[in-house]
Design an enzyme around this catalytic site. Structure first.
Site, PDB file in Angstrom:
ATOM      1  N   PRO A 149       2.881  -3.694  62.285  1.00 37.22           N
ATOM      2  CG  PRO A 149       1.417  -5.027  61.065  1.00 37.22           C
ATOM      3  CD  PRO A 149       2.778  -5.022  61.689  1.00 37.22           C
ATOM      4  CD  GLU A 150       3.573  -0.919  67.923  1.00 36.64           C
ATOM      5  OE1 GLU A 150       3.089  -0.207  68.816  1.00 36.64           O
ATOM      6  OE2 GLU A 150       4.776  -1.212  67.885  1.00 36.64           O
ATOM      7  CE  LYS A 173      -0.883  -4.427  68.596  1.00 34.27           C
ATOM      8  NZ  LYS A 173       0.108  -5.357  69.152  1.00 34.27           N
ATOM      9  NE  ARG A 220       7.410  -8.617  69.039  1.00 35.15           N
ATOM     10  CZ  ARG A 220       6.795  -7.579  68.493  1.00 35.15           C
ATOM     11  NH1 ARG A 220       5.514  -7.389  68.689  1.00 35.15           N
ATOM     12  NH2 ARG A 220       7.457  -6.723  67.744  1.00 35.15           N
TER      13      ARG A 220
END
Ligand code: ZN
Length: 290
Positions: free
Chosen positions: A2-3, A52, A278
């Site tokens: 999800p972005e 988000k 990340r």
């Protein structure tokens, strides 16, 4: 993963299914039982997204705040005549269920799911940077923060206080699309470079909303833009439940998860390194700009 496009697509689905009518809210898993009890039976006013973060307004000034995190899913689908849908194998993982006589929304594995006050909504939104998917977004606000920072641009793009909604895939791909060196400190990034990155996100992210998948490769982006322009994208958008990713387009990227493979543009090896928690993917030969 999800972005920001995921949250904005969810807003459209939730509003279509639930806005303007009372909603039965429960927590089949039990972890959100107290919160669900505060919302159960209230009319949902409408929802909105900022990056988000999802905000769902109910009557009595009660707001549901959801953040999907890395693995969360919020599916919204029609159910059959029986208003209590058949339990599915994932029933035990449903943190929050929203239900009316036609639709069921099931939230699984979020990092945030809470009932908050309007003041808290303002407080959360004040902490977030501009969101390229919001028409009220001010890109200069993000650039002011970038231009003051010694942190690498690849880290700044992931900082939700600088820019809201961009996650790892958009970060890697947009830096490559503009040939920007991901390790350049924010304060060395040229204003024109930022303007181009922002403009690109404003063009790319709505395609993510429309197709339920992140599109960054030029040929796919061109096809998607043409389908949006001629109206044929709408059928895809309407068919998505959020339970899984869209599949109109083959899943391919310039760099994302292509470590060790040749760059599509120059043939040099795609590299990876952990930045902002990340894996950043980049091409050391193509990405030299600042
Ligand atoms: Zn390259």
């Amino acid at each position: 993963m999800p972005e920001g496009h995921t949250t904005h697509a969810l807003v459209a689905r939730l509003d279509r299914a639930f806005a303007g009518s009372p909603v039965a809210v429960s927590s089949p898993q039990g972890k959100f039982a107290d919160g669900a009890a505060l919302l159960d039976g209230l009319t949902m006013v409408g929802s909105s997204a900022w990056g988000k973060h999802l905000f769902v307004q109910f009557e009595r000034e009660r707001w549901l705040n959801v953040h999907l995190g890395l693995i969360g899913k919020f599916s919204v689908m029609r159910h059959h005549a029986d208003p209590s849908p058949d339990p599915d194998p994932g029933e035990g993982q449903v943190r929050l269920r929203m239900l009316n006589d036609a639709w069921v929304g099931d939230l699984r594995a979020p990092t945030v799911c809470g009932v908050i006050t309007p003041e808290k909504v303002d407080e959360i939104q004040a902490r977030l940077g501009p969101d390229p998917l919001r028409p009220d977004a001010d890109p200069d606000l993000a650039f002011r923060r970038i231009a003051l920072s010694t942190r690498p641009i690849a880290e700044l793009l992931m900082d939700q206080a600088v820019l809201a909604g961009v996650g790892n895939v958009y970060r890697c791909e947009v830096l490559f699309r503009h040939r920007v060196d991901p390790f350049r400190p924010g304060r060395e990034i040229r204003p024109g470079t930022w303007k181009a990155i922002w403009g690109d996100l404003v063009r790319l992210m709505p395609l993510g909303v429309a197709y339920g998948q992140i599109l960054t490769m030029d040929d796919q982006v061109d096809d998607a833009l043409a389908e949006v322009a001629d109206g044929s994208a709408a059928a895809h958008t309407a068919s998505f439940t959020g339970a899984r990713l869209g599949e109109r387009f083959e899943r391919r990227f310039y760099l994302y998860k292509r470590t060790g493979e040749p760059c599509h543009v120059c043939g040099s090896t795609v590299r990876t390194q952990l930045i902002a928690g990340r894996n950043l993917f980049w091409c050391g030969r193509c990405q030299r700009r600042r």
